[in-house]
Structures are given as structure tokens and as C-alpha cells.
Scaffold this active site. Structure first.
Site: not given
Ligand code: URA
Length: 433
Positions: A161, A168, A183, A187
Site C-alpha cells: 500500500d 496513486r 488500500s 491497512k
Molecule cells: N485513505 C487510504 O488509506 N487510502 C485511500 O485510497 C484513500 C484514503
């Protein structure tokens, strides 16, 4: 496996296999993939999307791309919170210490600024010495010591990520539902918490501009969390107007501290308390209303502020900055944006406001850019406010004077005026459980 063939497959609208998705995630994590391959794949996904299976596989592969935090040694219920991203959204700095003060351990993995939105990691790094890159055992040790830790995606936690998030941000591939869901949820799964509250932002400053898409994203993430055996709920909250008055990294830390002292802006205080209440309810601390009261009591008695200072100290930061936010260095240049007409502010293009903040130096235009912690905006007037010609609408802050003219122009373009007061919008637009 050949990366170019995978890109071609996704570009032409075909679904990828589990092995292909894993190859994509793992080669992002161990840096064996070239940035141009990853960026091209992200754009192919942006246009052709991922189906449900592909999204689940990507989430799972990204979560497993590094260490998974083992919180089994941490006593009690472990909570986590995540926002899909907004402008002026500093709720983590409030929710995490409040919830930890209520006895629910907060083990949170956060991100940096993404697109026009700010990130908790950048905000915390405005505090001198504060470390967000932690070894996995240090992350759990800090949760054990003070009940609270906020880390970034380090080399070991969710490295896939970390890599894809950075790409991104600079390749216009942020606002895509499967990429956001995987994403965030990778996490959350790697972070190891039992209870998770998601804040899905909706409106002109969010990645999801309307309630329908925000609800779909919320449902997707809640389903992934439930599938992984977590207690999870999502609040859909308004992001048509920036949250609070301060936007920019050290400015937002200062406003979060004021809110922890009980003197924060109403909208920020309310959204933070709603998130605390839902997370505490999931953690079994009582009904939603009881939990809201409990959370509020931690602002009133100062224990949440103390908890934040404790965490800052344990993560290497200078906790004095929490007790005295005047210590944060001020930007060298400022510009008052003066109202040129009288009337109500009927709308703010909040993405536009976030982009002004990035242009002032508070965010990144390129992956390797550093952040200016003191750059940002203080909003003196927001949507619904009546403004007299000549009043201050906002103050822009930066350390390079050349940014100011264009930033002022862009800021003005993000506001709409009318002679009638706009309808008040509810801060809570929905709950997905
Ligand atoms: N927060 C994140 O951790 N990832 C995203 O893609 C958007 C917001």
C-alpha cells in the site's frame, strides 16, 4: 509472470487471477516492479475497475505484503479508525486519544496526504522528532504502554500500500472505489484491531462526490472487514465543506489540540464525537448515546489531550508542542483573502480548497516532494456564513511568496455566493453496519 502482459489483460477489460493480483501487490512491496509498470496497471484498474474477487484478493495480498501486527499480547479490546480522506479532516488526532482514554486500545496505521486531501502521517510529522515509521514490535509496545499508537505504512507494515499509495497520489488514480477500499482495508487488516470505525467522506471535498457512491464504498469495506472477522461500521459524513477552520499540517494539529481542550469548532467536535461513539459502541462500552457522553467527558476532563501528548512522547516527538501549539514555526508569508461582495457563501468547492493548500506547499505535487508543515489556510468564513464586502474570508500561509497570487485566485474560484442563506446540511449522512 510478465508485467506487460498483466497490464494488457487489465487494459483490455479482463479480470485478473488471484496469482496475478498477488504478483502485482508483492512486486510493488518488494520494489521489484518498475514504477512505470505499477502506474500503468493502476491506470488500467482505474478505467476497467476490479470485480469483487479481485478487490478482496488485492486487499488480502496488500495486507500480507509485510508484517501483520500481532496484537494478541495487548490486553483488552483493540480499536482502529480510518477516513476515506477529506479537507481539514484531523479527526484521527482527536478520536484516537479520546477512545484510548476510554480504555479501548488504539492501534492505527495511517497514510500521508493523497491528492487534494491531507494525511494523518504528514500532520503528526509536523511535530519535531515524531516518528511514524515503526518496527512492528515497537508499534505493539507503544500500544501496550499508552493504549495508543499511530504509525505510517513503514517498510514492514503494508509496504504494497505504501508504494501504490504514493504512485496513486501523483498519477490521478486515487478516486477509484476498489483501489480506495483495498488500500484502507489492507491497512486495517494488517493493523490487527478487533473493532474498526470507518469515516466515509461524501461531497465536493471527498473522493466519493455523492451519497450513492459513498454508501457503495462503505458497504464494500464493511463487507471486507466482516469477512475478516472484525466488528466494523462506517459513518458517511459530510465533506461538502472543509472540516473545522484550519487546513495544513501544523495548523491542523493545533486545531485538533483545541478540540481536545473542548474549544474546537462545532462541526469538527461533532464528527469526532460521532466516530468515537460508534467505535466505543462496537467495543462494547455501551449504547451509542452513552458512548458519546463518555467520549465527551474525556474532552472535558483533559484526559484525551494528556493521552495524545503521551503518545507523541513515546513516538519520539516533542510533547511540549501539544501543550503549547504556539511553538510550531509560523509560515513566513501570509495573505488575507478579502470579500469582494456581500452575501452568503452558498457553496465551497472543497476539492478546490484542498488543491490550494497543496499549491501552498502543504501537499505533494510529485512523489519525492517534501511537505511544508506550516503552509495552509485558516478559513474565517465557511458555507452558510454571511459575509460583508471587505471582511476576511480566509488567510493563506506559505513559505514562498510566489505561490500567493495564484493561490488567492484559485481560492476565490472555489467559493460561490448568493443572497439567500443555503440550507444547512447534516454532518452525518448515513451509517453502514
Ligand atoms: N485513505 C487510504 O488509506 N487510502 C485511500 O485510497 C484513500 C484514503
Amino acid at each position: 509472470m510478465d508485467f506487460k502482459t498483466l497490464i494488457q489483460k487489465k487494459r483490455d477489460g479482463f479480470a485478473l487471477t488471484k496469482e496475478e493480483i498477488e504478483y502485482f501487490a508483492f512486486s510493488a512491496a518488494d520494489e521489484t516492479a518498475k514504477d512505470y509498470h505499477l502506474a500503468a496497471m493502476l491506470m488500467a484498474i482505474f478505467f476497467n475497475s476490479l470485480n469483487e474477487d479481485e478487490t478482496l484478493w488485492l486487499t488480502d495480498a496488500m495486507a500480507r505484503s509485510g508484517d501483520m501486527a500481532d496484537l494478541s499480547g495487548v490486553e483488552g479490546v483493540k480499536g482502529d479508525k480510518h477516513s476515506t480522506g477529506g479537507v481539514g479532516d484531523k479527526t484521527t488526532l482527536i478520536v484516537a486519544p479520546v477512545v484510548a482514554s476510554c480504555g479501548v486500545k488504539m492501534a492505527k496505521m495511517s497514510g500521508r496526504g493523497l491528492g487534494h486531501t491531507g494525511g494523518t502521517v504528514d500532520k503528526l510529522e509536523a511535530i519535531p522528532g515524531f516518528r511514524t515509521s515503526l518496527e512492528t514490535n515497537e508499534f505493539t509496545d507503544i500500544v501496550n504502554k499508552c493504549g495508543l499508537c499511530v504509525a505510517g505504512q513503514s517498510g514492514k507494515l503494508c509496504p504494497a500500500d505504501k508504494k501504490l499509495y504514493g504512485l496513486r497520489d501523483v498519477t490521478a488514480t486515487v478516486d477509484n472505489m476498489p483501489l480506495i477500499a483495498s488500500s484502507i482495508m489492507s491497512k486495517k487488516l494488517a493493523g490487527g484491531a478487533d473493532c474498526i470505525v470507518l469515516d466515509v467522506k461524501c461531497g465536493s471535498g471527498a473522493f466519493m462526490k455523492d451519497k450513492e457512491s459513498a454508501t457503495e464504498l462503505a458497504a464494500k469495506m464493511v463487507e471486507i472487514g466482516k469477512g475478516a472477522g472484525r466488528k466494523i461500521a462506517a459513518l458517511i459524513t459530510d465533506m461538502d465543506t472543509p472540516l473545522g477552520k484550519n487546513i495544513g499540517n501544523s495548523l491542523e494539529v493545533a486545531e485538533a489540540v483545541e478540540t481536545l481542550r473542548g474549544n474546537g469548532p462545532e462541526d469538527l467536535t461533532e464528527v469526532s464525537l460521532l466516530l468515537c461513539a460508534k467505535l466505543l459502541e462496537l467495543a462494547g462500552k455501551g449504547t451509542f448515546d452513552e458512548c458519546r457522553e463518555l467520549a465527551k467527558s474525556k474532552l472535558d476532563d483533559g484526559s484525551a489531550l494528556k493521552k495524545l501528548a503521551e503518545m507523541v512522547g513515546l513516538q519520539g516527538g516533542d510533547a511540549q508542542y501539544i501543550y503549547d501549539t504556539d511553538l510550531f514555526p509560523k509560515a513566513e508569508f501570509s495573505r488575507n483573502v478579502i470579500a469582494e461582495e456581500t452575501g452568503y457563501i452558498s457553496a465551497m468547492n472543497t476539492e478546490g480548497v484542498g488543491s490550494v493548500c497543496v499549491a501552498l506547499g502543504a501537499g505533494r505535487k510529485r512523489k519525492e516532494d517534501s511537505i511544508d508543515p506550516s503552509a495552509g489556510i485558516i478559513l474565517e468564513k465557511k458555507t452558510g456564513d454571511y459575509v460583508e464586502k471587505g471582511e476576511i474570508l480566509a488567510v493563506l500561509y506559505c513559505n514562498d511568496e510566489v505561490f500567493l497570487d495564484e493561490a488567492e485566485k484559485q481560492y476565490r474560484q472555489s467559493l460561490s455566493f448568493s443572497q439567500t442563506k443555503p440550507d444547512t446540511v447534516s454532518l452525518l449522512l448515513g451509517i453502514v453496519e
